[in-house]
Motif scaffolding. Structure first.
Motif, PDB file in Angstrom:
ATOM      1  N   ASP A 258      15.240  65.589 -36.914  1.00  0.00           N
ATOM      2  CA  ASP A 258      14.254  66.600 -37.282  1.00  0.00           C
ATOM      3  C   ASP A 258      14.389  67.800 -36.361  1.00  0.00           C
ATOM      4  N   ALA A 259      13.530  68.796 -36.572  1.00  0.00           N
ATOM      5  CA  ALA A 259      13.635  70.038 -35.804  1.00  0.00           C
ATOM      6  C   ALA A 259      13.476  69.796 -34.308  1.00  0.00           C
ATOM      7  N   GLY A 260      12.585  68.913 -33.938  1.00  0.00           N
ATOM      8  CA  GLY A 260      12.366  68.631 -32.524  1.00  0.00           C
ATOM      9  C   GLY A 260      13.578  68.014 -31.871  1.00  0.00           C
TER      10      GLY A 260
ATOM     11  N   LEU B  49      27.875  74.011 -40.397  1.00  0.00           N
ATOM     12  CA  LEU B  49      29.047  73.946 -41.261  1.00  0.00           C
ATOM     13  C   LEU B  49      29.022  74.966 -42.385  1.00  0.00           C
ATOM     14  N   ARG B  50      27.958  75.725 -42.508  1.00  0.00           N
ATOM     15  CA  ARG B  50      27.819  76.637 -43.644  1.00  0.00           C
ATOM     16  C   ARG B  50      28.844  77.778 -43.583  1.00  0.00           C
TER      17      ARG B  50
ATOM     18  N   LEU C 114      25.253  70.165 -39.004  1.00  0.00           N
ATOM     19  CA  LEU C 114      24.268  70.764 -39.900  1.00  0.00           C
ATOM     20  C   LEU C 114      24.971  71.247 -41.157  1.00  0.00           C
ATOM     21  N   GLY C 115      24.495  70.817 -42.319  1.00  0.00           N
ATOM     22  CA  GLY C 115      25.095  71.245 -43.579  1.00  0.00           C
ATOM     23  C   GLY C 115      24.049  71.521 -44.628  1.00  0.00           C
ATOM     24  N   GLN C 116      24.446  72.257 -45.629  1.00  0.00           N
ATOM     25  CA  GLN C 116      23.511  72.509 -46.722  1.00  0.00           C
ATOM     26  C   GLN C 116      23.262  71.257 -47.545  1.00  0.00           C
ATOM     27  N   THR C 117      24.279  70.400 -47.646  1.00  0.00           N
ATOM     28  CA  THR C 117      24.178  69.187 -48.453  1.00  0.00           C
ATOM     29  C   THR C 117      24.734  68.004 -47.672  1.00  0.00           C
TER      30      THR C 117
ATOM     31  N   GLY D  24      20.056  70.971 -45.333  1.00  0.00           N
ATOM     32  CA  GLY D  24      19.049  71.906 -45.830  1.00  0.00           C
ATOM     33  C   GLY D  24      19.392  73.319 -45.439  1.00  0.00           C
ATOM     34  N   ASP D  25      18.453  74.003 -44.795  1.00  0.00           N
ATOM     35  CA  ASP D  25      18.692  75.382 -44.371  1.00  0.00           C
ATOM     36  C   ASP D  25      18.058  75.598 -43.005  1.00  0.00           C
ATOM     37  N   PRO D  26      18.398  76.715 -42.336  1.00  0.00           N
ATOM     38  CA  PRO D  26      17.925  76.936 -40.972  1.00  0.00           C
ATOM     39  C   PRO D  26      16.413  76.962 -40.832  1.00  0.00           C
ATOM     40  N   ALA D  27      15.705  77.407 -41.858  1.00  0.00           N
ATOM     41  CA  ALA D  27      14.248  77.433 -41.766  1.00  0.00           C
ATOM     42  C   ALA D  27      13.695  76.021 -41.586  1.00  0.00           C
TER      43      ALA D  27
END
Length: 476
Positions: free
Chosen positions: A263-265, A280-281, A320-323, A348-351
């Motif tokens: 998760d973000a934390g 990876l985007r 980190l990937g979009q999918t 997902g995405d950076p947000a």
């Protein structure tokens, strides 16, 4: 790609474009052999299954320096005989093979071992005999398409000796094999194991006769070949140092189970702990908005070689990937070079990854933009290509720090706004992400270097004697 080697024997090339390598499966419809398999052997097994062939023999041309072999894992999975040079010191059971040995694979297929030192001291090539005649040869890192394997991976102290051995090995293959024999190299499709790249577009296939007409090892005098070969060698990835020992130890197959989702934390804690969190985007998407402290390694670029080159070996890695598929593909590519089991992943995405924290971004430009801005205000131009690329041509006034040296030389980048370029944009964005994470203001030039001159930027060469061919292998 597949070809016929005579009498119904098919040779199938199994490409690994990210590393610039090929493995091969040859079969007669019932029995198959495999040469130089990559670590993710499911691809090899699928090819054999699709052709109804049973793998009974696996051959290694050498202990590879650019990837983790799948040879032992494939042999264990299929019950195949695993043929490795008897002179190689390995920690696993193998069927030792030496120069001149003849292996009966099936009634239709025989394989003859030919000592071809040069890329390594114990390198073997394997002539594929169908009936009474050699129809093809698996040359590994010996005779490549328009080139040869580099001779310096065992240290500069051995480079000249191995270069001369490489010359002799190429001539041996040309002497003992017919001109129409197909050449099947493992390296040479962008691999840093290749000494140079052939001028122009590399062919998808070749023969002994063609190489006799175009390959420097076969058309140049020995002294000139050795001199030009050694002069054309540039840096190679740091992770190579780990491949030989791993292959001698007998690596297992890869564990491609997905890592746990962070998760973000957790992502923030990992970044603050100095771990590597890699996005990876697509590089322009990264530049437009990314999690602070992350690094851009566009999965569509030379992802694995440059990540393996730059990351401190053993540093925990989060992807980190979009999918999920993006992370899965990245994990497969990394397993091929011995980076196993990422610490975590997020999709997902950076947000979603930021936990509400502000995202970071930096500019993206082309060479026309650089020409325009430098006419109005001072900017620092940073070239992150390798030494031979810089020597061949560079923008006048640019600072040169090769990407693979940048993590240890961040403090050397001059103060001010940094406009970073490479050959096509991939390395420039990697470099921009490293610099931006260190607090610098950057603009990544996402453009082909050969447009710099037409954009009005003055260029210069540092050393016109450097061969252009070596500089062409920059990124894929």
């Amino acid at each position: 790609m597949s070809t016929t080697a005579g009498s119904g024997v098919e040779v199938v090339a199994i490409d690994t474009p990210a590393l610039g390598d090929r493995s091969y499966l040859a079969h007669d419809g019932e029995v198959a052999l495999v040469a130089d398999p990559q670590r993710d052997i499911d691809r090899v097994l699928a090819v054999a299954a699709a052709r109804g062939a049973r793998i009974t023999h696996v051959f290694e041309t050498h202990l590879h320096n650019d990837y983790i072999t799948g040879g032992l894992a494939l042999a264990l999975a299929t019950g195949a005989a695993y043929h490795v040079n008897a002179a190689d010191e390995v920690a696993f059971d193998r069927v030792p093979v030496a120069d001149g040995d003849l292996v009966e694979v099936s009634p239709a297929i025989r394989v003859r071992a030919l000592a071809t030192p040069g890329h390594t001291f114990t390198h073997l090539s394997y002539a594929l005999e169908v009936g009474e005649h050699a129809q093809a040869v698996f040359t590994g890192g010996s005779l490549l398409y328009g080139s040869t394997g580099r001779p310096d991976l065992l240290g500069q102290v051995h480079a000249e000796e191995l270069a001369r051995a490489q010359f002799a090995s190429a001539h041996r293959l040309a002497a003992v094999l017919p001109e129409n024999a197909d050449v099947y190299p493992t390296h040479g499709f962008g691999s840093f194991c290749s000494a140079t790249q052939a001028a122009g577009v590399s062919p998808s296939s070749s023969t002994i006769g063609r190489e006799g007409r175009v390959n420097p090892a076969l058309v140049l005098a020995e002294q000139r070949y050795v001199r030009e070969l050694l002069a054309g060698l540039d840096a190679y990835p740091a992770y190579y140092a780990h491949m030989g020992p791993a292959n001698a130890a007998g690596p297992p197959g890869p564990d491609l189970n997905p890592p746990h989702r962070a998760d973000a934390g957790e992502l923030r804690r990992r970044i603050e702990a100095g771990e590597w969190v890699v996005d990876l985007r697509a590089r322009r998407a990264f530049a437009a908005g990314h999690l602070a402290g992350t690094f851009s390694f566009d999965l569509a670029g030379s992802f694995a070689p440059y990540l393996g080159w730059l990351i401190p070996w053993g540093t925990p890695l989060t992807l980190l990937g979009q999918t999920p598929d993006e992370v899965t593909w990245a994990q497969r590519e990394l397993a091929r070079i011995g980076i196993d089991r990422p610490a975590a992943m997020a999709v997902g995405d950076p947000a979603q990854w930021s936990g509400g924290r502000p995202l970071r971004s930096f500019g993206v430009a082309d060479f026309s933009d650089l020409d325009a801005v430098r006419r109005h205000r001072p900017v620092v131009i940073l070239d992150v290509r390798r030494d031979l690329e810089w020597a061949d041509s560079h923008i006048e006034g640019a600072i040169h720090i090769p990407l693979h040296e940048l993590p240890g030389r961040l403090a050397e980048a001059p103060s001010g706004e940094l406009w970073v370029y490479c050959r096509s944009g991939f390395r420039a964005t990697v470099a921009a992400s490293l610099l931006e994470a260190a607090g610098r203001t950057v603009v990544a030039i996402d453009d082909d270097y050969y447009r710099a001159g037409t954009a009005g930027l003055p260029t210069a060469a540092s050393c016109s004697a450097m061969p252009r061919t070596a500089a062409s292998r920059a990124e894929r």
